[in-house]
Design a protein around this motif. Structure first.
Motif, mmCIF file in Angstrom:
data_model
loop_
_atom_site.group_PDB
_atom_site.id
_atom_site.type_symbol
_atom_site.label_atom_id
_atom_site.label_comp_id
_atom_site.label_asym_id
_atom_site.label_seq_id
_atom_site.Cartn_x
_atom_site.Cartn_y
_atom_site.Cartn_z
ATOM 1 N N LEU A 141 -13.926 -3.904 62.352
ATOM 2 C CA LEU A 141 -13.522 -3.358 63.645
ATOM 3 C C LEU A 141 -13.425 -4.450 64.696
ATOM 4 C CD1 LEU A 141 -15.452 0.020 63.869
ATOM 5 C CD2 LEU A 141 -12.987 -0.312 63.750
ATOM 6 N N ILE A 142 -14.345 -5.392 64.670
ATOM 7 C CA ILE A 142 -14.285 -6.502 65.614
ATOM 8 C C ILE A 142 -12.986 -7.276 65.429
ATOM 9 C CG2 ILE A 142 -15.202 -8.809 66.077
ATOM 10 C CD1 ILE A 142 -17.937 -7.745 65.901
ATOM 11 N N VAL A 143 -12.680 -7.612 64.177
ATOM 12 C CA VAL A 143 -11.480 -8.408 63.903
ATOM 13 C C VAL A 143 -10.218 -7.614 64.234
ATOM 14 C CG1 VAL A 143 -10.182 -9.615 62.123
ATOM 15 C CG2 VAL A 143 -12.674 -9.733 62.141
ATOM 16 N N ILE A 144 -10.225 -6.315 63.913
ATOM 17 C CA ILE A 144 -9.063 -5.482 64.232
ATOM 18 C C ILE A 144 -8.861 -5.405 65.733
ATOM 19 C CG2 ILE A 144 -8.177 -3.119 64.191
ATOM 20 C CD1 ILE A 144 -9.449 -2.864 61.396
ATOM 21 N N GLY A 145 -9.955 -5.223 66.490
ATOM 22 C CA GLY A 145 -9.850 -5.186 67.948
ATOM 23 C C GLY A 145 -9.322 -6.490 68.510
ATOM 24 N N ALA A 146 -9.859 -7.603 68.018
ATOM 25 C CA ALA A 146 -9.398 -8.913 68.489
ATOM 26 C C ALA A 146 -7.953 -9.155 68.092
ATOM 27 C CB ALA A 146 -10.294 -10.017 67.919
ATOM 28 N N ALA A 147 -7.583 -8.734 66.876
ATOM 29 C CA ALA A 147 -6.211 -8.931 66.411
ATOM 30 C C ALA A 147 -5.235 -8.097 67.231
ATOM 31 C CB ALA A 147 -6.107 -8.563 64.930
ATOM 32 N N ALA A 148 -5.621 -6.869 67.562
ATOM 33 C CA ALA A 148 -4.744 -6.013 68.370
ATOM 34 C C ALA A 148 -4.518 -6.622 69.744
ATOM 35 C CB ALA A 148 -5.360 -4.617 68.497
ATOM 36 N N MET A 149 -5.594 -7.089 70.355
ATOM 37 C CA MET A 149 -5.479 -7.691 71.675
ATOM 38 C C MET A 149 -4.630 -8.957 71.624
ATOM 39 S SD MET A 149 -6.172 -7.535 74.812
ATOM 40 C CE MET A 149 -5.734 -8.697 76.082
ATOM 41 N N THR A 150 -4.873 -9.784 70.610
ATOM 42 C CA THR A 150 -4.134 -11.047 70.493
ATOM 43 C C THR A 150 -2.653 -10.791 70.236
ATOM 44 O OG1 THR A 150 -6.112 -12.105 69.592
ATOM 45 C CG2 THR A 150 -4.017 -13.251 69.273
ATOM 46 N N ALA A 151 -2.346 -9.834 69.365
ATOM 47 C CA ALA A 151 -0.947 -9.529 69.048
ATOM 48 C C ALA A 151 -0.192 -9.059 70.281
ATOM 49 C CB ALA A 151 -0.886 -8.478 67.943
ATOM 50 N N VAL A 152 -0.803 -8.139 71.030
ATOM 51 C CA VAL A 152 -0.144 -7.636 72.237
ATOM 52 C C VAL A 152 0.001 -8.740 73.270
ATOM 53 C CG1 VAL A 152 -0.354 -6.035 74.180
ATOM 54 C CG2 VAL A 152 -0.895 -5.260 71.867
ATOM 55 N N ALA A 153 -1.046 -9.550 73.441
ATOM 56 C CA ALA A 153 -1.010 -10.609 74.455
ATOM 57 C C ALA A 153 0.024 -11.681 74.121
ATOM 58 C CB ALA A 153 -2.398 -11.244 74.596
ATOM 59 N N ILE A 154 0.155 -12.021 72.843
ATOM 60 C CA ILE A 154 1.151 -13.015 72.434
ATOM 61 C C ILE A 154 2.556 -12.448 72.572
ATOM 62 C CG2 ILE A 154 2.081 -14.285 70.462
ATOM 63 C CD1 ILE A 154 -0.754 -14.748 69.527
ATOM 64 N N HIS A 155 2.734 -11.210 72.105
ATOM 65 C CA HIS A 155 4.059 -10.587 72.206
ATOM 66 C C HIS A 155 4.482 -10.453 73.664
ATOM 67 C CE1 HIS A 155 6.887 -7.411 70.197
ATOM 68 N NE2 HIS A 155 7.545 -8.376 70.805
ATOM 69 N N ALA A 156 3.513 -10.188 74.541
ATOM 70 C CA ALA A 156 3.827 -10.065 75.969
ATOM 71 C C ALA A 156 4.277 -11.388 76.567
ATOM 72 C CB ALA A 156 2.605 -9.549 76.725
ATOM 73 N N ALA A 157 3.981 -12.494 75.894
ATOM 74 C CA ALA A 157 4.404 -13.798 76.391
ATOM 75 C C ALA A 157 5.883 -14.045 76.135
ATOM 76 C CB ALA A 157 3.570 -14.909 75.748
ATOM 77 N N ILE A 158 6.472 -13.347 75.167
ATOM 78 C CA ILE A 158 7.859 -13.625 74.789
ATOM 79 C C ILE A 158 8.772 -12.407 74.913
ATOM 80 C CG2 ILE A 158 7.203 -15.490 73.231
ATOM 81 C CD1 ILE A 158 7.545 -13.530 70.909
ATOM 82 N N ASP A 159 8.210 -11.280 75.316
ATOM 83 C CA ASP A 159 9.024 -10.074 75.448
ATOM 84 C C ASP A 159 8.381 -9.157 76.488
ATOM 85 O OD1 ASP A 159 11.115 -8.354 75.011
ATOM 86 O OD2 ASP A 159 10.880 -8.328 72.832
ATOM 87 N N TYR A 160 9.025 -8.029 76.781
ATOM 88 C CA TYR A 160 8.510 -7.164 77.843
ATOM 89 C C TYR A 160 7.758 -5.956 77.290
ATOM 90 C CZ TYR A 160 12.980 -4.707 77.008
ATOM 91 O OH TYR A 160 14.052 -4.068 76.441
ATOM 92 N N VAL A 161 6.961 -6.170 76.241
ATOM 93 C CA VAL A 161 6.197 -5.071 75.641
ATOM 94 C C VAL A 161 5.165 -4.497 76.606
ATOM 95 C CG1 VAL A 161 6.511 -5.889 73.286
ATOM 96 C CG2 VAL A 161 4.561 -6.687 74.609
ATOM 97 N N ALA A 162 4.714 -5.299 77.566
ATOM 98 C CA ALA A 162 3.712 -4.812 78.516
ATOM 99 C C ALA A 162 4.257 -3.722 79.423
ATOM 100 C CB ALA A 162 3.182 -5.980 79.356
ATOM 101 N N HIS A 163 5.565 -3.519 79.416
ATOM 102 C CA HIS A 163 6.167 -2.469 80.229
ATOM 103 C C HIS A 163 6.232 -1.135 79.488
ATOM 104 C CE1 HIS A 163 7.485 -5.022 83.607
ATOM 105 N NE2 HIS A 163 7.610 -5.950 82.682
ATOM 106 N N PHE A 164 5.720 -1.110 78.248
ATOM 107 C CA PHE A 164 5.687 0.130 77.476
ATOM 108 C C PHE A 164 4.259 0.668 77.465
ATOM 109 C CE2 PHE A 164 9.368 -2.133 75.862
ATOM 110 C CZ PHE A 164 10.322 -1.118 75.771
ATOM 111 N N PRO A 165 3.977 1.726 78.197
ATOM 112 C CA PRO A 165 2.606 2.266 78.271
ATOM 113 C C PRO A 165 2.020 2.606 76.902
ATOM 114 C CG PRO A 165 4.008 3.288 79.931
ATOM 115 C CD PRO A 165 4.913 2.487 79.045
ATOM 116 N N THR A 166 2.843 3.073 75.975
ATOM 117 C CA THR A 166 2.342 3.456 74.656
ATOM 118 C C THR A 166 1.683 2.281 73.950
ATOM 119 O OG1 THR A 166 4.109 5.095 74.452
ATOM 120 C CG2 THR A 166 2.958 4.488 72.440
ATOM 121 N N VAL A 167 2.301 1.099 74.044
ATOM 122 C CA VAL A 167 1.749 -0.093 73.406
ATOM 123 C C VAL A 167 0.384 -0.420 73.995
ATOM 124 C CG1 VAL A 167 2.071 -2.573 73.043
ATOM 125 C CG2 VAL A 167 4.030 -1.018 72.891
#
Length: 202
Positions: A141-167
């Motif tokens: 669970l720790i690794v999954i939580g960290a991986a989810a946060m890292t994936a979203v944070a990295i993707h937000a650096a190159i695309d506008y995924v942060a504008h999708f509330p569902t994500v």
């Protein structure tokens, strides 16, 4: 993979994740600053060229209004590319768009928010380390939580995924589940020992 390999590697992943995100943001800044330089190799397809152009314009706007930016939601009314193309209304980088719209103040708050989220997992690992070696599910669970946060944070650096509330909502649910589960796990192992008069597992 880190969860399967062991809890020590899982803990290492959580500590390294923020630096991976910082590296991704740095890459977008470098590409935004250098994409028009013929001496710098570019990823030459139309999509990445426009993306790098939006990054450059976000950086230029940030340089003009460094403290407070041009105002929340004003990127598409300030960027020449965004004004000319309705499909380019975002900077394709949450960090650069926030820098353009809210300046150093907004970027600082965003950085503190990310550190707070990653920090929510770190102390849990230390506080429940004695319990984690008995529960591989907690490590996962720790690794999954960290991986989810890292994936979203990295993707937000190159695309506008942060504008999708569902994500953001799903990422928050995963991280929240990971952190709350570990707090409960740590208490579950400590309370019986405390009642018995023995040393609490740390």
């Amino acid at each position: 993979f880190a969860a399967i390999a062991g809890h020590r590697l899982g803990r290492w992943v959580v500590w390294v994740a923020p630096f991976v995100v910082l590296a991704a943001v740095t890459v977008t800044i470098v590409l935004g600053l250098t994409h028009t330089n013929p001496a710098i190799p570019t990823f030459v397809d139309e999509l990445s060229e426009r993306r790098a152009l939006l990054w450059q314009e976000a950086l230029e706007i940030s340089a003009e209004e460094p403290v407070f930016g041009v105002g929340p939601g004003m990127f598409d009314q300030t960027s020449p590319t965004a004004m000319a193309d309705a499909d380019a209304g975002w900077a394709h980088s949450a960090y650069l768009q926030i820098a353009a719209e809210t300046g150093v103040v907004g970027v600082t708050l965003l950085g503190l928010l990310l550190l707070w989220v990653f920090g929510a997992l770190r102390p849990i690992i230390g506080a429940t380390f004695g319990a984690l070696h008995r529960s591989r599910q907690d490590v996962r669970l720790i690794v999954i939580g960290a991986a989810a946060m890292t994936a979203v944070a990295i993707h937000a650096a190159i695309d506008y995924v942060a504008h999708f509330p569902t994500v953001l909502i799903f990422a928050a649910l995963i991280i929240g589940l990971a952190s709350s589960r570990h707090r409960l796990a740590g208490r579950a192992w400590q309370l019986p020992n405390a009642r018995a008069g023995g040393p609490a597992i740390r």
